[in-house]
Design a protein around this motif. Structure first.
Motif: not given
Length: 251
Positions: A232-238, A83-91, A96-100
């Motif tokens: 959810x994916x960004x929360x998983x990364x962090x 589907x059209x929608x979000x993907x991982x972005x640099x920012x 996510x890394x900073x929050x982790x």
């Protein structure tokens, strides 16, 4: 059926995560597991099976409710349903890394500067542990996937959905509803660690209760914010980054 593929994928990843986390678990509470009247491989198999099934049910329920309150796993949805929608972005990855890292730092400082001086047993327990770094690192799969499914995708979403039903009427959920969901889910996640803390320390004192809630809840507020704002994916990364550092390199 629009959530079935995502739920199955999260269930499979969670089962893998539970299996990967068993070396660390055996180090932490191996004596308690040995008391179960079953062979250890059977206990591990049941542990993995239960984790996968639970993850599937929580994922499906969470995704169903998430669609009603503006939450989702948008990147997985795009991958699996084209589907059209979000993907991982640099920012987004940077955040996510900073929050982790921030979550890890907060937990580390609370433990070393506040709780260890007040609870000498913590330092003694840490010296007794001999957990390999690789075993701690492997917990990132279980933490990053299953715990985010359970706490953010299901618990947080459920709280927001209930609040929207009670107070939102037909309008979109208000910001305060998300914040209540974030904080409530983080608190419940801390509560969920009390049985393991009881096994590990022998009893739950008032200070140990506060420590368990604080250390397991503080980073969850950051992860919940990521789930709300980015998916959810960004929360998983962090969360995975935090587990790699806390259970692996800083254990």
């Amino acid at each position: 059926m629009k959530n079935l593929k995502i739920a199955v994928l999260l269930a499979v990843l969670s089962a893998i995560g539970f299996l990967a986390a068993t070396p660390y678990l055996l180090t932490m509470i191996g004596d308690a597991i040995a008391m179960v009247p079953l062979p250890v491989p059977a206990v591990i198999a049941l542990f993995v099976l239960q984790g996968g099934i639970t993850a599937f049910l929580l994922s499906w329920a969470g995704l169903t409710l998430a669609g009603k309150v503006g939450l989702d796993a948008p990147i997985l949805r795009r991958w699996l349903y084209k589907t059209e929608g979000a993907s991982f972005t640099g920012p987004g990855i940077v955040q996510a890394v900073i929050f982790g890292l921030i979550g890890t730092l907060l937990i580390y400082l609370l433990e070393r500067q506040l709780f260890q001086p007040l609870m000498p047993i913590l330092a003694e327990k840490a010296q007794d542990l001999n957990t390999p770094v690789w075993a701690g690192v492997l917990t990132a799969i279980q933490g990053g996937v299953y715990e985010e499914v359970m706490v953010r995708l299901f618990m947080m979403t459920l709280v927001v959905w209930i609040l929207s039903k009670l107070f939102g009427r037909k309008s979109a959920p208000k910001a305060w509803m998300y914040w209540v969901g974030i904080i409530t889910a983080a608190f419940l996640f801390g509560l969920g660690h009390l049985p393991a803390a009881s096994v590990y320390f022998g009893e739950i004192t008032p200070l140990l209760f506060v420590r368990t809630i604080a250390l397991n809840g503080v980073a969850g507020i950051l992860f919940g914010y990521l789930y709300w704002k980015r998916g959810l994916e960004y929360a998983m990364v962090a969360h995975a980054i935090g587990d790699i550092l806390l259970h692996g390199f800083l254990s």
